[in-house]
Scaffold this motif. Structure first.
Motif, short mmCIF file in Angstrom:
data_model
loop_
_atom_site.label_atom_id
_atom_site.label_comp_id
_atom_site.label_asym_id
_atom_site.label_seq_id
_atom_site.Cartn_x
_atom_site.Cartn_y
_atom_site.Cartn_z
N CYS A 1 63.33 42.59 88.80
CA CYS A 1 62.33 43.27 88.56
C CYS A 1 61.55 43.19 87.01
CB CYS A 1 62.11 44.83 88.82
SG CYS A 1 62.22 44.71 91.08
N ASP A 2 62.57 42.28 86.05
CA ASP A 2 61.88 42.48 84.59
C ASP A 2 61.95 44.24 83.93
OD1 ASP A 2 61.00 41.77 82.73
OD2 ASP A 2 59.21 41.70 83.19
N GLU A 3 62.46 44.67 84.05
CA GLU A 3 63.09 45.57 83.49
C GLU A 3 64.13 45.93 82.98
OE1 GLU A 3 60.63 49.99 86.07
OE2 GLU A 3 61.90 48.60 87.58
N PRO A 4 64.12 45.61 81.64
CA PRO A 4 65.64 45.04 80.97
C PRO A 4 66.37 46.98 80.68
CG PRO A 4 63.69 43.72 80.08
CD PRO A 4 63.20 44.53 81.43
N GLU A 5 65.26 47.31 80.61
CA GLU A 5 65.56 48.32 79.26
C GLU A 5 66.15 49.45 80.85
OE1 GLU A 5 61.92 50.82 77.54
OE2 GLU A 5 62.02 49.37 76.28
N LYS A 6 65.61 49.79 81.73
CA LYS A 6 66.83 50.45 82.96
C LYS A 6 67.76 49.69 83.25
CE LYS A 6 62.58 52.20 84.31
NZ LYS A 6 61.38 52.13 86.01
N ALA A 7 67.60 48.48 82.95
CA ALA A 7 68.92 47.77 83.05
C ALA A 7 70.10 47.72 82.81
CB ALA A 7 68.25 46.46 83.57
#
Length: 452
Positions: free
Chosen positions: A398-404
């Motif tokens: 979902c293109d949310e690397p910080e949360k990943a």
């Protein structure tokens, strides 16, 4: 003068150097000279006509400039806005009052300017920026955990000194008021004095900054830590290199400092005593930094990576997904066995939520998977690392690397030596253009696989 530069000098008669800005900054040793009175023209020359290039802080209406005196020494020059300190006598009295403060953790006040309607304070220049810049704006140079502990302790020492000295008007402590000297060693604060009713809360906010690495408004600090465990709060850029015991102590101290008015907060001496205990400990990261042997270096090369490692190196999310689906919850079996009593007591509905998340994950409905896994995480005291891993990959899709990255950290927190947690962190770091950190984390994951 609550946020003015402080310190040094006793209340001696003010020495007038209105035509010369060559006075030496006072860095300790012997009796301090009296405060120096600078002319406006001298400060204008020192700052190259208050050039924007010399601004070092403009977080409030009062701007701080770097200035160079005629002797070549650098100073910090704080300009107050035209509405402040209209009475020159009150300004001088306050400068002298603040000048009484003298402590190794406080910035030395050199002098002042009270020329017409112009109001300035001149202090020693701290060459290595503010805590805010080092913590919030330099993610490629993450501040080590041991340095963060030292910052907290030094600031607490400064506040305790001010409080003991009876200065009770300081109410704007923040990461922007903590400065680093040339040795990046002694943290020093710019301050007027301390209001015990407010400064404890503000100090709690600084502790949250140090734990999370995030810049937050003081009013939002309590909600940052409310009902969150330490792992959820910690700065992901630390990549797990911190002591969970030490972090828990700081977390609990921050919680006490941020309590509401009807609850008792610690005083400055209690805060100093708590943080002092952490200064004597040997730094203990949550995973040991391994010195690679030649064999381990070979194992971490791309030709010897596991299928998961190769997929993460390529940032091939589809292949990573297939591998995680096939792995299921096999790596969690030891944790599941240890929590069997909790497992059988858990309500069926919550397990159904996780299964719904699993189904959505397999079907690549990643937004639904995130929603289900998030509900599962919020309602369980122990979360299996594979849940965090699956949600981490879902965030990447979902293109949310910080949360990943944060979920990779959570997985590592539950299972410190789990290669999958590190592999997912390496992908998230690469997505954040932190390529060096990504490569290092990928190597760590490969090393853990070798040991396993």
């Amino acid at each position: 003068m609550g946020c003015c530069y402080s310190l040094s000098s006793t209340v001696d008669p003010v020495q007038d150097h209105t035509t010369d800005a060559s006075s030496e900054p006072r860095n300790g040793g012997g009796e301090d000279p009296p405060l120096t009175k600078f002319s406006f023209s001298a400060l204008k020359t020192a700052t190259n006509h208050f050039s924007p290039e010399n601004i070092v802080s403009d977080q409030t209406s009062d701007v701080v400039f770097r200035g160079r005196l005629q002797n070549g020494g650098f100073v910090a020059i704080k300009r107050f806005n035209n509405m402040a300190w209209s009475d020159p006598k009150l300004f001088l009295e306050e400068a002298q009052r603040v000048g009484k403060l003298r402590h190794k953790r406080l910035v030395n006040l050199i002098g002042y300017c009270c020329d017409g309607d112009k109001r300035f304070l001149v202090a020693d220049f701290m060459a290595n920026d503010t805590l805010a810049k080092r913590l919030f704006q330099r993610k490629n140079q993450t501040m080590d955990w041991s340095i963060r502990l030292r910052v907290a302790y030094f600031v607490a020492e400064a506040l305790d000194y001010c409080n003991t000295a009876g200065f009770a008007s300081y109410n704007n402590l923040s990461a922007y008021k903590v400065l680093f000297d040339e040795e990046i060693n002694n943290d020093q604060i710019t301050t007027g004095s301390v209001n015990p009713e407010n400064v404890i809360y503000r100090f709690g906010t600084v502790l949250v900054n140090l734990l999370s690495g995030k810049q937050i408004p003081p009013s939002h600090a309590p909600e940052m830590i409310h009902r969150k465990n330490v792992f959820k709060l910690m700065d992901p850029y630390l990549k797990g290199k911190f002591s969970i015991d030490e972090a828990t102590v700081v977390y609990k101290l921050a919680s006490k400092c941020l309590k509401y008015e009807d609850q008792e907060s610690p005083n400055t001496k209690e805060i100093v005593a708590t943080l002092e205990t952490l200064q004597t400990r040997t730094e203990a990261p949550s995973h040991e930094v391994v010195e690679m042997t030649n064999q381990e270096k070979d194992a971490s090369s791309s030709s010897n990576l596991s299928p998961l490692g190769e997929a993460c190196l390529r940032m091939d999310l589809a292949s990573i997904h297939s591998i995680l689906v096939l792995a299921g919850y096999d790596d969690d079996k030891d944790i599941i066995e240890l929590s069997f009593e909790e497992w059988i007591q858990e309500v069926k509905e919550l397990q159904d939520v996780r299964r719904n998340g699993d189904r959505a994950f397999v079907e690549q409905d990643f937004k639904t998977a995130i929603a289900c896994y998030s509900q599962f995480v919020e309602e369980r005291s122990l979360v299996y690392p594979s849940v965090y891993a699956r949600r981490s990959l879902s965030y990447l899709f979902c293109d949310e690397p910080e949360k990943a990255l944060l979920d990779g950290m959570h997985a590592q927190g539950v299972f410190p030596d789990w290669p999958t947690a590190f592999y997912l962190q390496s992908v998230a770091l690469a997505k954040l253009d932190m390529n060096t950190d990504s490569a290092d984390t990928l190597k760590e994951a490969a090393l853990l696989e070798v040991k396993k």
